[in-house]
Write an enzyme that holds these catalytic residues in place. Structure first.
Site, PDB file in Angstrom:
ATOM      1  N   ASP A 189       0.866  -1.175   0.000  1.00  0.00           N
ATOM      2  CA  ASP A 189       0.000   0.000   0.000  1.00  0.00           C
ATOM      3  C   ASP A 189       0.908   1.232   0.000  1.00  0.00           C
ATOM      4  O   ASP A 189       1.651   1.472   0.952  1.00  0.00           O
ATOM      5  CB  ASP A 189      -0.924  -0.020   1.220  1.00  0.00           C
ATOM      6  CG  ASP A 189      -1.989   1.063   1.134  1.00  0.00           C
ATOM      7  OD1 ASP A 189      -1.734   2.104   0.493  1.00  0.00           O
ATOM      8  OD2 ASP A 189      -3.078   0.877   1.717  1.00  0.00           O
ATOM      9  N   TYR A 212      -5.172  11.219  -3.529  1.00  0.00           N
ATOM     10  CA  TYR A 212      -5.631  12.507  -2.978  1.00  0.00           C
ATOM     11  C   TYR A 212      -4.726  13.019  -1.862  1.00  0.00           C
ATOM     12  O   TYR A 212      -4.999  14.041  -1.273  1.00  0.00           O
ATOM     13  CB  TYR A 212      -7.093  12.407  -2.504  1.00  0.00           C
ATOM     14  CG  TYR A 212      -7.401  11.214  -1.618  1.00  0.00           C
ATOM     15  CD1 TYR A 212      -7.021  11.185  -0.282  1.00  0.00           C
ATOM     16  CD2 TYR A 212      -8.063  10.104  -2.134  1.00  0.00           C
ATOM     17  CE1 TYR A 212      -7.299  10.098   0.513  1.00  0.00           C
ATOM     18  CE2 TYR A 212      -8.343   9.005  -1.351  1.00  0.00           C
ATOM     19  CZ  TYR A 212      -7.964   9.010  -0.024  1.00  0.00           C
ATOM     20  OH  TYR A 212      -8.229   7.920   0.754  1.00  0.00           O
TER      21      TYR A 212
HETATM   22  C1  LIG Z   1      -5.451   6.950   2.883  1.00  0.00           C
HETATM   23  C2  LIG Z   1      -5.190   5.494   2.874  1.00  0.00           C
HETATM   24  C3  LIG Z   1      -6.125   4.600   2.348  1.00  0.00           C
HETATM   25  C4  LIG Z   1      -7.449   5.101   1.869  1.00  0.00           C
HETATM   26  O1  LIG Z   1      -8.239   4.178   1.233  1.00  0.00           O
HETATM   27  P1  LIG Z   1      -9.567   4.670   0.498  1.00  0.00           P
HETATM   28  O2  LIG Z   1     -10.120   3.482  -0.132  1.00  0.00           O
HETATM   29  O3  LIG Z   1      -9.169   5.763  -0.449  1.00  0.00           O
HETATM   30  O4  LIG Z   1     -10.471   5.261   1.535  1.00  0.00           O
HETATM   31  C5  LIG Z   1      -5.806   3.252   2.332  1.00  0.00           C
HETATM   32  N1  LIG Z   1      -4.606   2.812   2.826  1.00  0.00           N
HETATM   33  C6  LIG Z   1      -3.707   3.671   3.352  1.00  0.00           C
HETATM   34  C7  LIG Z   1      -2.402   3.147   3.861  1.00  0.00           C
HETATM   35  C8  LIG Z   1      -3.973   5.023   3.390  1.00  0.00           C
HETATM   36  O5  LIG Z   1      -3.088   5.864   3.926  1.00  0.00           O
END
Ligand SMILES: *Cc1c(COP(=O)(O)O)cnc(C)c1O
Length: 402
Positions: A189, A212
């Site tokens: 991630d 974002y």
């Molecule tokens: C911000 C973030 C997300 C966000 O996931 P969404 O599906 O966009 O809400 C997921 N994983 C990490 C590590 C993040 O920092």
């Protein structure tokens, strides 16, 4: 010159090669110091223009716009691959949310490998929740470990999912060496590193991330996914949507996915959001990810020096690695009153950090628009606020969004 001297911060701004990029962003209020770009990046003018251009082409072309729009998820994915990810053309797709992309890639990985799913207890909540659900759906074990060392040691793992930069501490993992240390497929991630640090996916199997934060593409802008080219033929999306279908508009009786990365498309993509991602990543490409990373390291270095000089006597502790090569682009300070302090900074001092439980105030520095003097001024306002006890006056009521 005193470490805590404003002149030093001014001097760093004066020789900052990225200083001019600040003018490419919209500032509604010059006095607010925004240090939450790690949660939602500021609005770049080119992103506003990219969205406006998409709206105009919708108005002018209506359904005919799809002849071009349909290429966007893969085309913007290719540009993101080169500008930010160290990936090859045809390996990245801009689509859906990070959450949905984790779901798709985790299921696809389990089609290929037997064994457990592994993640670390400190991973971002959506990652843990989705993996827990996938494990139940597939009747696999979810092993939740306490460290990356434990994660790569789990025997018989099918999939290991880790964050490149930890959303709380900001610590940065060595993507290549962790990937090599396990036989499992590793799903990275990259939400807290993309656009902030150089990334080299050449050794990686799978990745996802959001746009974002440091790519400044706006609230809810589509995320991305990466599947190493050599794995793609055997990977199937668990969401058998028509945008992944060969000869989509033949509307045939059976699902037969295309051979490339576009098989991971599900339904109609967000065109306006994808145009915003394109504009956001082009700004990053223009500045250069190496220069962005160097400035992020210098900004976080300054913040930590100011923490040492101004805040250690006020019950604060550093929650982020001191060594700049071991962290991303935010610094977390721990304090027993973290929630009230974060609220008071926003309400009383015009400094915007965020709060993460149990005891963190997080300060993100986004190199394209944060100045050194803002870091200096934010830490000065923080010290003043805690010394004066103003944070005791703000409401400790929980809020839906922190
Ligand atoms: C911000 C973030 C997300 C966000 O996931 P969404 O599906 O966009 O809400 C997921 N994983 C990490 C590590 C993040 O920092």
């Amino acid at each position: 010159m005193d470490l805590t001297d404003r002149a030093r911060a001014d001097a760093l701004d004066a020789k900052d090669p990225l200083a001019g990029f600040r003018d490419r962003f919209v500032f509604a209020d010059d006095d607010t110091i925004y240090l939450d770009g790690n949660s939602l990046g500021r609005l770049p003018r080119p992103v506003a223009e990219g969205i406006a251009g998409g709206v105009e082409s919708w108005a002018a072309r209506m359904v005919g716009g799809w002849h071009e729009w349909i290429e966007l998820p893969a085309a913007v994915g290719d540009r993101l691959a080169v500008a930010c990810l160290g990936a090859r053309s045809g390996e990245v797709l801009v689509c859906d949310s990070t959450t949905v992309n984790i779901f798709k890639l985790a299921h696809a990985a389990l089609d290929l490998r037997g064994g457990a799913i592994v993640t670390d207890a400190g991973n971002f909540p959506t990652d843990r929740y989705v993996l827990d659900g996938v494990a139940r759906q597939r009747n696999r074990r979810l092993v939740v470990v306490g460290s990356v060392e434990e994660a790569v040691e789990v025997r018989d793992a099918a999939l290991v999912c880790l964050s490149h930069v930890d959303y709380r501490s900001g610590s940065l993992l060595d993507l290549a060496s962790v990937t090599r240390a396990t036989d499992a497929l590793v799903l990275w991630d990259l939400s807290h590193s993309v656009g902030a640090l150089p990334i080299d996916l050449s050794a990686a199997d799978l990745a996802v991330g959001c746009t974002y934060k440091y790519l400044n593409a706006g609230p809810g802008a589509p995320a991305f996914l990466y599947v190493r080219r050599e794995l793609q033929a055997d990977f199937r999306s668990p969401i058998q949507g028509w945008f992944g279908q060969r000869a989509q508009f033949a509307m045939g009786p059976r699902y037969d996915p295309v051979s490339g990365i576009e098989r991971f498309l599900a339904g109609t993509p967000s065109v306006l959001g994808t145009l915003a991602v394109d504009a956001g990543l082009q700004l990053v490409a223009e500045a250069g990810i190496q220069r962005i990373a160097a400035k992020n390291a210098a900004l976080t270095d300054l913040l930590i020096e100011l923490f040492d000089a101004l805040l250690t006597d006020l019950d604060f502790e550093l929650g982020t690695p001191r060594e700049s090569s071991q962290r991303g682009a935010h610094v977390s300070l721990r304090h027993p009153e973290a929630w009230r302090i974060a609220r008071a900074l926003i309400e009383r001092a015009k400094v915007v950090p965020d709060h993460r439980p149990p005891d963190l105030v997080r300060f993100g520095v986004s190199a394209l628009y944060v100045r050194f003097v803002e870091v200096w001024e934010a830490m000065r306002r923080l010290q003043e606020l805690v010394v004066s006890g103003v944070h005791h006056d703000v409401s400790a009521e929980p809020r839906r969004v922190t």
